[in-house]
Design an enzyme around this catalytic site. Structure first.
Site, mmCIF file in Angstrom:
data_model
loop_
_atom_site.group_PDB
_atom_site.id
_atom_site.type_symbol
_atom_site.label_atom_id
_atom_site.label_comp_id
_atom_site.label_asym_id
_atom_site.label_seq_id
_atom_site.Cartn_x
_atom_site.Cartn_y
_atom_site.Cartn_z
ATOM 1 N N HIS A 10 12.353 -28.438 63.108
ATOM 2 C CA HIS A 10 11.152 -28.852 63.796
ATOM 3 C C HIS A 10 9.672 -29.136 62.992
ATOM 4 C CE1 HIS A 10 7.826 -29.270 66.897
ATOM 5 N NE2 HIS A 10 8.155 -30.025 67.366
ATOM 6 N N ARG A 11 9.351 -30.323 62.451
ATOM 7 C CA ARG A 11 8.533 -29.846 61.333
ATOM 8 C C ARG A 11 8.732 -28.962 60.247
ATOM 9 N NH1 ARG A 11 3.537 -29.440 65.416
ATOM 10 N NH2 ARG A 11 4.724 -30.644 67.331
ATOM 11 N N GLU A 37 13.469 -32.759 61.527
ATOM 12 C CA GLU A 37 12.705 -33.924 62.364
ATOM 13 C C GLU A 37 11.196 -33.374 61.202
ATOM 14 O OE1 GLU A 37 9.351 -34.606 65.433
ATOM 15 O OE2 GLU A 37 9.652 -32.768 64.124
ATOM 16 N N ASP A 39 6.895 -35.782 60.550
ATOM 17 C CA ASP A 39 6.174 -36.523 61.842
ATOM 18 C C ASP A 39 5.652 -37.697 59.885
ATOM 19 O OD1 ASP A 39 5.825 -35.296 63.796
ATOM 20 O OD2 ASP A 39 5.505 -34.006 62.740
ATOM 21 N N HIS A 52 1.892 -33.655 60.997
ATOM 22 C CA HIS A 52 2.075 -33.977 62.917
ATOM 23 C C HIS A 52 0.543 -34.466 63.254
ATOM 24 C CE1 HIS A 52 1.732 -33.394 67.056
ATOM 25 N NE2 HIS A 52 3.127 -33.488 66.565
ATOM 26 N N GLU A 105 9.764 -39.215 62.372
ATOM 27 C CA GLU A 105 9.268 -39.766 63.720
ATOM 28 C C GLU A 105 7.956 -40.473 63.554
ATOM 29 O OE1 GLU A 105 5.927 -38.158 67.671
ATOM 30 O OE2 GLU A 105 7.532 -36.670 66.242
ATOM 31 N N LYS A 107 4.393 -41.728 63.745
ATOM 32 C CA LYS A 107 3.281 -41.233 64.998
ATOM 33 C C LYS A 107 2.358 -42.744 65.375
ATOM 34 C CE LYS A 107 2.875 -37.427 65.594
ATOM 35 N NZ LYS A 107 3.176 -36.385 66.785
ATOM 36 N N ASP A 216 11.955 -24.716 66.140
ATOM 37 C CA ASP A 216 11.136 -24.108 65.066
ATOM 38 C C ASP A 216 11.598 -23.409 64.451
ATOM 39 O OD1 ASP A 216 8.525 -25.881 65.703
ATOM 40 O OD2 ASP A 216 8.475 -24.245 67.503
#
Length: 249
Positions: A10-11, A37, A39, A52, A105, A107, A216
């Site tokens: 995640h990020r 993943e 953003d 993000h 993703e 945004k 994470d």
């Protein structure tokens, strides 16, 4: 036999490095992560960047909206460890030819970025990635625009704690591949769950055969996956499983 659940950082690896940072992405690559993943926003000069928030304050020493700066202006600001905000192209160059899935993703749920869909899709098309990119967004209109540009990609709706009625029919009608949610729905569809940091919740999802876990701490979740996904007994659960997430999208 259920397909193996893929573990997505995640990020990147925020338990070790600033989120959405090149060092975090490189660490994940070097330690055999399944997927990343990240953003994507658009600068004032129409360059996709990986960060993000719509604003700079939380993750950098800058202030203001991403959309108000050019790429060169954004590069003046620093993440908590001195790294710079990466352009999407830098991330794509880093992962080229690697055995890794990317989840981008878009945004666009709070700020409109005219043209972001075409710009990002073309940039990915020009890159040398091993697997097709997994695209996601909270904004169904963004996903519809993406499908108009290229209907053959892997598009997924992000949903926060909201039951999607008749999810299989919904995905078929919208031409989407799956759902990215902070809940689990009992339906024969592709589901990737975020942001799973609890071992207990991860084990439930693994036993259910969820398509992906976004976390994470990918090393902890990968170890859990490799240890427990051979179990076949499903727990007794309601038709809508809310995972009680703590992490903000």
């Amino acid at each position: 036999m259920k397909a193996k659940t893929l573990i997505f950082g995640h990020r990147g690896v925020p338990v070790k490095f600033p989120e959405n940072s090149l060092k975090g992405f490189k660490y994940a690559l070097d330690h055999q992560i399944d997927g990343l993943e990240l953003d994507v926003h658009l600068t004032r000069d129409n360059v996709p960047v990986v960060i993000h928030d719509e604003k700079l304050q939380r993750t950098t020493n800058g202030k203001g909206q991403i959309a108000d700066y050019t790429l060169s202006e954004l590069k003046r600001f620093k993440l908590s460890d001195g790294q710079r905000i990466p352009a999407l192209k830098e991330v794509l160059n880093l992962v080229e030819f690697h055995d890794i899935f990317l989840n981008l993703e878009l945004k666009t749920n709070l700020v409109a970025y005219p043209g972001i869909e075409e710009i990002v899709l073309q940039m990915v098309e020009d890159s040398k990635l091993k697997y097709p990119v997994i695209y996601s967004s909270f904004n169904i209109h963004t996903l519809r625009r993406c499908r108009q540009i290229d209907p053959h990609q892997d598009y997924n709706l992000l949903s926060a704690a909201k039951l999607i009625k008749q999810p299989k029919k919904f995905l078929l009608n919208e031409g989407l591949s799956g759902l990215h949610t902070n809940h689990f729905q009992f339906a024969n569809i592709c589901q990737r769950a975020w942001t799973i940091n609890s071992s207990y919740k991860a084990m439930i999802l693994l036993s259910l055969g969820v398509s992906g876990i976004i976390t994470d701490d990918f090393e902890k979740m990968t170890a859990l996956r490799d240890k427990y996904q051979t179990q076949n007994e499903l727990p007794s659960l309601p038709k809508f499983l809310h995972l009680d997430q703590q992490s903000k999208r």
